[in-house]
Design a protein around this motif. Structure first.
Motif, PDB file in Angstrom:
ATOM      1  N   VAL A 286      18.870 -36.340   9.266  1.00 28.34           N
ATOM      2  CA  VAL A 286      17.856 -35.678  10.007  1.00 28.34           C
ATOM      3  C   VAL A 286      18.112 -34.253  10.379  1.00 28.34           C
ATOM      4  CG1 VAL A 286      17.010 -37.764  11.068  1.00 28.34           C
ATOM      5  CG2 VAL A 286      19.268 -36.953  12.173  1.00 28.34           C
ATOM      6  N   MET A 287      19.043 -33.762   9.463  1.00 30.56           N
ATOM      7  CA  MET A 287      19.456 -32.267   9.581  1.00 30.56           C
ATOM      8  C   MET A 287      18.663 -31.484   8.585  1.00 30.56           C
ATOM      9  SD  MET A 287      23.497 -32.677  10.038  1.00 30.56           S
ATOM     10  CE  MET A 287      23.638 -30.873  10.093  1.00 30.56           C
ATOM     11  N   THR A 288      18.401 -30.153   9.051  1.00 33.95           N
ATOM     12  CA  THR A 288      17.597 -29.387   8.031  1.00 33.95           C
ATOM     13  C   THR A 288      18.420 -28.672   7.058  1.00 33.95           C
ATOM     14  OG1 THR A 288      18.073 -27.232   9.556  1.00 33.95           O
ATOM     15  CG2 THR A 288      16.161 -28.616  10.234  1.00 33.95           C
ATOM     16  N   GLU A 289      17.886 -28.362   6.013  1.00 32.56           N
ATOM     17  CA  GLU A 289      18.634 -27.540   5.043  1.00 32.56           C
ATOM     18  C   GLU A 289      19.452 -26.492   5.577  1.00 32.56           C
ATOM     19  OE1 GLU A 289      17.546 -24.832   1.532  1.00 32.56           O
ATOM     20  OE2 GLU A 289      17.112 -27.117   0.813  1.00 32.56           O
ATOM     21  N   ASP A 290      19.028 -25.649   6.352  1.00 33.76           N
ATOM     22  CA  ASP A 290      19.817 -24.450   6.803  1.00 33.76           C
ATOM     23  C   ASP A 290      21.016 -25.237   7.875  1.00 33.76           C
ATOM     24  OD1 ASP A 290      18.147 -22.852   5.598  1.00 33.76           O
ATOM     25  OD2 ASP A 290      16.931 -22.234   7.489  1.00 33.76           O
ATOM     26  N   GLU A 291      20.569 -26.225   8.487  1.00 34.04           N
ATOM     27  CA  GLU A 291      21.764 -26.544   9.456  1.00 34.04           C
ATOM     28  C   GLU A 291      22.946 -27.049   8.703  1.00 34.04           C
ATOM     29  OE1 GLU A 291      19.243 -28.251  13.501  1.00 34.04           O
ATOM     30  OE2 GLU A 291      19.553 -29.415  11.791  1.00 34.04           O
ATOM     31  N   LYS A 292      22.472 -27.816   7.497  1.00 35.22           N
ATOM     32  CA  LYS A 292      23.684 -28.428   6.522  1.00 35.22           C
ATOM     33  C   LYS A 292      24.627 -27.180   5.893  1.00 35.22           C
ATOM     34  CE  LYS A 292      21.104 -32.527   5.097  1.00 35.22           C
ATOM     35  NZ  LYS A 292      20.334 -33.168   4.164  1.00 35.22           N
ATOM     36  N   LEU A 293      23.821 -26.234   5.647  1.00 37.23           N
ATOM     37  CA  LEU A 293      24.035 -24.958   4.733  1.00 37.23           C
ATOM     38  C   LEU A 293      25.168 -24.423   5.707  1.00 37.23           C
ATOM     39  CD1 LEU A 293      21.259 -23.769   2.555  1.00 37.23           C
ATOM     40  CD2 LEU A 293      23.542 -24.966   1.686  1.00 37.23           C
ATOM     41  N   LYS A 294      24.890 -23.813   6.964  1.00 43.91           N
ATOM     42  CA  LYS A 294      25.786 -23.381   8.049  1.00 43.91           C
ATOM     43  C   LYS A 294      26.803 -23.956   8.273  1.00 43.91           C
ATOM     44  CE  LYS A 294      25.624 -21.296  12.448  1.00 43.91           C
ATOM     45  NZ  LYS A 294      24.563 -20.777  13.683  1.00 43.91           N
ATOM     46  N   LEU A 295      26.743 -25.423   8.459  1.00 38.48           N
ATOM     47  CA  LEU A 295      28.042 -26.541   8.589  1.00 38.48           C
ATOM     48  C   LEU A 295      29.003 -26.311   7.510  1.00 38.48           C
ATOM     49  CD1 LEU A 295      27.086 -29.699  10.255  1.00 38.48           C
ATOM     50  CD2 LEU A 295      28.441 -27.683  11.184  1.00 38.48           C
ATOM     51  N   PHE A 296      28.284 -26.198   6.169  1.00 40.08           N
ATOM     52  CA  PHE A 296      29.137 -26.278   5.027  1.00 40.08           C
ATOM     53  C   PHE A 296      30.094 -25.194   4.750  1.00 40.08           C
ATOM     54  CE2 PHE A 296      25.895 -28.507   1.796  1.00 40.08           C
ATOM     55  CZ  PHE A 296      26.290 -29.709   2.578  1.00 40.08           C
ATOM     56  N   LYS A 297      29.380 -23.797   5.136  1.00 36.24           N
ATOM     57  CA  LYS A 297      30.113 -22.453   5.219  1.00 36.24           C
ATOM     58  C   LYS A 297      31.118 -22.366   6.373  1.00 36.24           C
ATOM     59  CE  LYS A 297      29.447 -17.544   4.997  1.00 36.24           C
ATOM     60  NZ  LYS A 297      30.722 -17.420   4.180  1.00 36.24           N
ATOM     61  N   MET A 298      30.786 -22.911   7.462  1.00 33.09           N
ATOM     62  CA  MET A 298      31.717 -22.671   8.616  1.00 33.09           C
ATOM     63  C   MET A 298      32.830 -23.732   8.453  1.00 33.09           C
ATOM     64  SD  MET A 298      29.206 -22.534  12.022  1.00 33.09           S
ATOM     65  CE  MET A 298      30.579 -22.103  13.118  1.00 33.09           C
ATOM     66  N   THR A 299      32.541 -24.908   8.036  1.00 31.30           N
ATOM     67  CA  THR A 299      33.851 -25.470   7.638  1.00 31.30           C
ATOM     68  C   THR A 299      34.511 -24.935   6.482  1.00 31.30           C
ATOM     69  OG1 THR A 299      32.323 -27.561   8.542  1.00 31.30           O
ATOM     70  CG2 THR A 299      34.579 -28.200   7.238  1.00 31.30           C
ATOM     71  N   ALA A 300      34.095 -24.744   5.462  1.00 30.85           N
ATOM     72  CA  ALA A 300      34.766 -24.258   4.377  1.00 30.85           C
ATOM     73  C   ALA A 300      35.843 -22.820   4.830  1.00 30.85           C
ATOM     74  CB  ALA A 300      33.899 -23.955   3.351  1.00 30.85           C
ATOM     75  N   ASP A 301      35.079 -22.139   5.424  1.00 30.08           N
ATOM     76  CA  ASP A 301      35.865 -20.861   6.062  1.00 30.08           C
ATOM     77  C   ASP A 301      36.811 -21.115   6.681  1.00 30.08           C
ATOM     78  OD1 ASP A 301      33.880 -19.175   4.532  1.00 30.08           O
ATOM     79  OD2 ASP A 301      32.870 -18.752   6.312  1.00 30.08           O
ATOM     80  N   ALA A 302      36.814 -22.276   7.640  1.00 31.20           N
ATOM     81  CA  ALA A 302      37.631 -22.743   8.790  1.00 31.20           C
ATOM     82  C   ALA A 302      38.784 -23.436   7.930  1.00 31.20           C
ATOM     83  CB  ALA A 302      37.159 -23.414   9.821  1.00 31.20           C
TER      84      ALA A 302
END
Length: 293
Positions: free
Chosen positions: A51-67
């Motif tokens: 129930v998440m949008t593609e943009d939400e997933k990609l933002k989470l991917f990037k923020m988590t990978a960066d952190a």
């Protein structure tokens, strides 16, 4: 070079009360689990990825990978029942910095084995990222058979692992015996973690790790170190918890528990709804039984 921990936490996605993603809470929680030695799976079943949008997933991917860069494995869920859509998301995931991607066996369509092979082959050809296949018949209505998994792993070097939630130890044993050397077999069921490790698995993609990640890691490592008795005792101790967190549809119990423990897990997105009073009482008791409340 990727390293694969005993535990990959299939993380919840915290939401604000208005239903928006609480990105800050997610990253802080991911850092906590990384510090405990677990990998991180983003926006999969437990994370309400459906129930998440593609943009939400990609933002989470990037923020988590960066952190968590160079701290632990970060895997992003890109799987859908639409091969073209999964490919498009996998390509975008490459730009976020995640270490690997998870792809579910197509649900609803229920492809035969030729279709399953073609689906994962198409994704593997389209991305450079390492791929984990996710077999969960209870949610998809179909499954990928062990010989198909092994053929894909032999044919495509970037198909590197399997999250198996079939509940079938024969399935896991076949994959462990016939997949290429270095293939990563993980349980997708917390309660079968030790049995799957015993037949050749590496660890677990875990829901329970939100609360007992250290204990589960200790259990797996004890078995790998040859202390089978210690591993069995830990399995027996925590088995009621590992089964209890699925007393109703997941991730309702574990997210309810995280809120109880003071983490900003937040509400659910429809069609999931808050736990009933009976489920809340069960969750509270499960936490008390293992000394977490």
């Amino acid at each position: 070079m990727l390293t694969f921990p005993n535990i990959i936490t299939a993380m919840i996605t915290p939401f604000h009360e208005d239903g928006s993603v609480n990105y800050e809470a997610f990253v802080n929680l991911a850092k906590k689990y990384a510090d405990e030695g677990t990998g991180i799976l983003v926006a999969a079943t437990t994370g309400e990825g459906a129930v998440m949008t593609e943009d939400e997933k990609l933002k989470l991917f990037k923020m988590t990978a960066d952190a968590l860069k160079d701290k632990t494995l970060v895997m992003g869920n890109v799987g859908t029942n639409n091969t073209a859509q999964s490919i498009a998301l996998a390509k975008k995931a490459e730009e976020t910095g995640v270490d690997a991607i998870l792809c579910i066996v197509p649900y609803y369509n229920k492809p035969n084995q030729e279709g399953c092979y073609a689906h994962f082959a198409a994704i593997a050809k389209a991305t450079k990222l390492p791929i984990f296949i996710y077999n969960v018949p209870g949610r998809t209505g179909g499954k990928i058979e062990p010989p198909t998994v092994c053929k894909l792993a032999h044919d495509f070097p970037n198909i590197i692992g399997l999250k198996d939630a079939s509940g079938d130890l024969d399935y896991a044993g076949y994959v462990a015996a016939n997949a290429p050397e270095g293939f990563h077999l993980y349980s997708g069921d917390d309660n079968l973690t030790l049995p799957i490790v015993a037949v050749g698995g590496e660890g677990v993609v875990s829901v329970a790790a939100h609360v007992i990640g250290k204990e589960m890691d200790e259990m797996i490592q004890a078995h790998k170190d040859g202390d089978v008795q210690k591993a069995a005792k830990l399995h027996q101790k925590y088995l009621p918890f590992m089964k209890g967190i699925f007393c109703t549809v997941s991730p309702v119990p574990i997210k309810t528990m995280m809120n109880m423990l003071g983490y900003p897990a937040g509400p659910f997105r429809l069609p999931l709804v808050d736990a009933t009073p009976e489920v809340r009482a069960k969750c509270e008791q499960l936490l008390k039984d293992i000394g977490k409340m």
